[in-house]
Design a protein around this motif. Structure first.
Motif, mmCIF file in Angstrom:
data_model
loop_
_atom_site.group_PDB
_atom_site.id
_atom_site.type_symbol
_atom_site.label_atom_id
_atom_site.label_comp_id
_atom_site.label_asym_id
_atom_site.label_seq_id
_atom_site.Cartn_x
_atom_site.Cartn_y
_atom_site.Cartn_z
ATOM 1 N N LEU A 94 0.423 -1.427 -4.366
ATOM 2 C CA LEU A 94 1.243 -0.987 -3.248
ATOM 3 C C LEU A 94 2.476 -0.227 -3.741
ATOM 4 C CD1 LEU A 94 1.671 -1.292 -0.142
ATOM 5 C CD2 LEU A 94 2.932 -3.370 -0.663
ATOM 6 N N PRO A 111 -1.459 0.155 1.269
ATOM 7 C CA PRO A 111 -2.164 -1.124 1.363
ATOM 8 C C PRO A 111 -3.585 -1.013 1.909
ATOM 9 C CG PRO A 111 -0.659 -0.927 3.187
ATOM 10 C CD PRO A 111 -0.426 0.267 2.290
ATOM 11 N N ASN A 114 -5.357 -3.877 3.850
ATOM 12 C CA ASN A 114 -4.496 -5.062 3.722
ATOM 13 C C ASN A 114 -3.137 -4.881 4.375
ATOM 14 O OD1 ASN A 114 -6.261 -6.737 2.191
ATOM 15 N ND2 ASN A 114 -5.913 -5.371 0.468
ATOM 16 N N LEU A 118 -0.071 -7.699 4.533
ATOM 17 C CA LEU A 118 1.115 -7.535 3.708
ATOM 18 C C LEU A 118 2.363 -7.164 4.501
ATOM 19 C CD1 LEU A 118 -0.546 -5.524 0.800
ATOM 20 C CD2 LEU A 118 0.092 -7.943 0.810
ATOM 21 N N SER A 122 6.200 -7.220 3.082
ATOM 22 C CA SER A 122 6.737 -5.880 2.819
ATOM 23 C C SER A 122 8.003 -5.653 3.627
ATOM 24 C CB SER A 122 5.709 -4.806 3.178
ATOM 25 O OG SER A 122 4.570 -4.923 2.366
#
Length: 125
Positions: A94, A111, A114, A118, A122
């Motif tokens: 990432l 990502p 995902n 995340l 994040s």
């Protein structure tokens, strides 16, 4: 995206409680509700810049959606499948953090599928 009002109107046996009211996820699908919209999202495939799903991807998406929400079958079968671009990095790492040349600019890029998983972490950074 399907309409909750349309789903309830088209099926008298269906109750508001039968429809998703929050984000629900499993191995294949994410279902979220925003107002009247019930949005079902799923798979990613590498397809260049084309935003039309392949017939196989469209069929798999509908099959998975129908297996989890058969009560929405008339709507799932009638709506069009849409595709967008997800930022994805080839090495899976990432790109996250502040952009030094700008005082208040942060990025969270790459990502892929995902992103939802995340997002909370994040956002803390």
């Amino acid at each position: 995206t399907v309409s909750a009002k349309e789903a309830l109107k088209g099926n008298p046996q269906l109750k508001l409680e039968d429809l998703p009211s929050r984000i629900v996820s499993d191995k294949y699908l994410y279902t979220s509700r925003l107002g009247d919209d019930i949005r079902i999202t799923s798979i990613g495939e590498f397809g260049g810049w084309d935003t039309k799903p392949t017939p196989d991807a469209d069929a798999e998406f509908r099959r998975e959606s129908l297996s989890r929400m058969p009560h929405l079958a008339p709507l799932i079968n009638k709506v069009s499948t849409r595709c967008g671009h997800r930022p994805y990095v080839s090495d899976g790492l990432l790109l996250l953090g502040r952009i030094p040349s700008h005082e208040n600019l942060f990025v969270s890029v790459g990502p892929g599928s995902n992103g939802w998983k995340l997002a909370m972490g994040s956002g803390d950074i």
